[in-house]
Design an enzyme around this catalytic site. Structure first.
Site, PDB file in Angstrom:
ATOM      1  N   CYS A 153     -10.700  -3.336  -4.505  1.00 57.97           N
ATOM      2  CA  CYS A 153      -9.838  -4.477  -4.689  1.00 57.97           C
ATOM      3  C   CYS A 153     -10.622  -5.697  -5.268  1.00 57.97           C
ATOM      4  O   CYS A 153      -9.989  -6.316  -6.134  1.00 57.97           O
ATOM      5  CB  CYS A 153      -8.742  -4.730  -3.383  1.00 57.97           C
ATOM      6  SG  CYS A 153      -7.618  -3.414  -3.493  1.00 57.97           S
ATOM      7  N   CYS A 201     -10.539  -4.817   0.301  1.00 59.20           N
ATOM      8  CA  CYS A 201     -11.706  -3.821   0.519  1.00 59.20           C
ATOM      9  C   CYS A 201     -12.407  -4.192  -0.835  1.00 59.20           C
ATOM     10  O   CYS A 201     -12.076  -4.903  -1.792  1.00 59.20           O
ATOM     11  CB  CYS A 201     -11.350  -2.387   0.208  1.00 59.20           C
ATOM     12  SG  CYS A 201     -10.509  -1.842  -1.372  1.00 59.20           S
ATOM     13  N   GLU A 208       0.449   5.501   0.514  1.00 56.27           N
ATOM     14  CA  GLU A 208      -0.511   6.632   0.982  1.00 56.27           C
ATOM     15  C   GLU A 208       0.124   7.632   0.650  1.00 56.27           C
ATOM     16  O   GLU A 208       1.330   7.790  -0.102  1.00 56.27           O
ATOM     17  CB  GLU A 208      -0.454   6.405   2.628  1.00 56.27           C
ATOM     18  CG  GLU A 208      -1.269   5.061   2.892  1.00 56.27           C
ATOM     19  CD  GLU A 208      -1.280   4.872   4.630  1.00 56.27           C
ATOM     20  OE1 GLU A 208      -0.931   5.858   5.189  1.00 56.27           O
ATOM     21  OE2 GLU A 208      -2.101   4.002   4.955  1.00 56.27           O
ATOM     22  N   ASN A 235       0.656  -1.321  -0.117  1.00 54.77           N
ATOM     23  CA  ASN A 235       0.113  -0.118   0.042  1.00 54.77           C
ATOM     24  C   ASN A 235       0.934   1.344  -0.108  1.00 54.77           C
ATOM     25  O   ASN A 235       1.900   1.475   0.682  1.00 54.77           O
ATOM     26  CB  ASN A 235      -0.874  -0.011   1.071  1.00 54.77           C
ATOM     27  CG  ASN A 235      -0.555  -0.197   2.625  1.00 54.77           C
ATOM     28  OD1 ASN A 235       0.696  -1.025   2.628  1.00 54.77           O
ATOM     29  ND2 ASN A 235      -1.042   0.287   3.466  1.00 54.77           N
ATOM     30  N   CYS A 266      -4.207   0.581  -2.630  1.00 51.66           N
ATOM     31  CA  CYS A 266      -4.030  -0.533  -1.883  1.00 51.66           C
ATOM     32  C   CYS A 266      -2.922  -1.617  -2.359  1.00 51.66           C
ATOM     33  O   CYS A 266      -2.604  -1.668  -3.601  1.00 51.66           O
ATOM     34  CB  CYS A 266      -5.557  -1.269  -2.017  1.00 51.66           C
ATOM     35  SG  CYS A 266      -6.854  -0.621  -0.907  1.00 51.66           S
ATOM     36  N   GLU A 302      -2.998  -4.863  -2.902  1.00 50.04           N
ATOM     37  CA  GLU A 302      -3.654  -5.558  -3.989  1.00 50.04           C
ATOM     38  C   GLU A 302      -3.402  -5.057  -5.334  1.00 50.04           C
ATOM     39  O   GLU A 302      -2.997  -5.419  -6.160  1.00 50.04           O
ATOM     40  CB  GLU A 302      -4.984  -6.064  -3.590  1.00 50.04           C
ATOM     41  CG  GLU A 302      -5.244  -6.709  -2.346  1.00 50.04           C
ATOM     42  CD  GLU A 302      -5.422  -5.923  -1.042  1.00 50.04           C
ATOM     43  OE1 GLU A 302      -5.027  -4.814  -1.000  1.00 50.04           O
ATOM     44  OE2 GLU A 302      -6.365  -6.400  -0.239  1.00 50.04           O
TER      45      GLU A 302
HETATM   46  N1  THU Z   1      -5.390  -1.208   2.573  1.00 55.65           N
HETATM   47  C1  THU Z   1      -4.859  -2.141   1.515  1.00 55.65           C
HETATM   48  O1  THU Z   1      -3.680  -1.931   1.135  1.00 55.65           O
HETATM   49  N2  THU Z   1      -5.716  -3.220   1.079  1.00 55.65           N
HETATM   50  C2  THU Z   1      -7.113  -3.464   1.381  1.00 55.65           C
HETATM   51  O2  THU Z   1      -7.570  -4.306   0.552  1.00 55.65           O
HETATM   52  C3  THU Z   1      -7.482  -2.633   2.417  1.00 55.65           C
HETATM   53  C4  THU Z   1      -6.792  -1.379   2.971  1.00 55.65           C
HETATM   54  C5  THU Z   1      -4.592  -0.194   2.961  1.00 55.65           C
HETATM   55  C6  THU Z   1      -5.094   1.178   2.307  1.00 55.65           C
HETATM   56  C7  THU Z   1      -4.490   1.951   3.626  1.00 55.65           C
HETATM   57  O3  THU Z   1      -3.136   2.271   3.254  1.00 55.65           O
HETATM   58  C8  THU Z   1      -4.434   1.140   4.981  1.00 55.65           C
HETATM   59  O4  THU Z   1      -4.684  -0.133   4.293  1.00 55.65           O
HETATM   60  C9  THU Z   1      -5.347   1.343   5.814  1.00 55.65           C
HETATM   61  O5  THU Z   1      -6.625   1.469   5.259  1.00 55.65           O
END
Ligand code: THU
Length: 123
Positions: free
Chosen positions: A86, A83, A41, A39, A50, A52
């Site tokens: 994804c 999520c 940010e 991930n 994300c 995935e």
């Molecule tokens: N996140 C993912 O990388 N994958 C997911 O399926 C859900 C959330 C990350 C996004 C963000 O950087 C952190 O988790 C908190 O939401």
């Protein structure tokens, strides 16, 4: 190395200074190639990518189109589930009859599921 181990390694590269929630993903494609992602940010939070979708994007850039398995790793007490966005993007690059395996893992264990279970009645 297992798909789960590759996802764990990918989580070590996470850029998540805002949530401090490191996620790693490893995607296996029909030809056996594995791509990984983490991930990413941003201070403009909505731009967050994300793990995935990072792993999927890496494969698409190599010309891959058919996902067969996914592992997602988090350094938390419980595994995390992909999520909705994804799940839909995973669905774009798989067919229901392939029954894509999804392993959700964390230090204390794994949960084995499928994309069809995570995204029933998909578009
Ligand atoms: N996140 C993912 O990388 N994958 C997911 O399926 C859900 C959330 C990350 C996004 C963000 O950087 C952190 O988790 C908190 O939401």
């Amino acid at each position: 190395m297992s798909l789960t181990d590759l996802a764990r390694q990918a989580a070590e590269k996470s850029y998540s200074p805002y949530s401090e929630f490191a996620v790693g993903a490893a995607v296996e494609w029909a030809d056996g190639t594995v791509t990984t992602g983490t991930n990413v940010e941003n201070k403009s939070y909505g731009l967050t990518q994300c793990a995935e979708r990072s792993a999927i994007t890496a494969g698409i850039g190599q010309g891959l189109r058919e996902i067969t398995a996914v592992a997602v790793w988090v350094n938390e007490d419980q595994p995390a589930s992909p999520c909705g966005a994804c799940r839909q993007v995973l669905n774009e690059f798989s067919s229901p009859e392939d029954c894509v395996s999804v392993v959700l893992a964390c230090p204390s264990g794994e949960r084995n599921t499928t994309l069809a279970e995570l995204l029933p009645d998909s578009f």
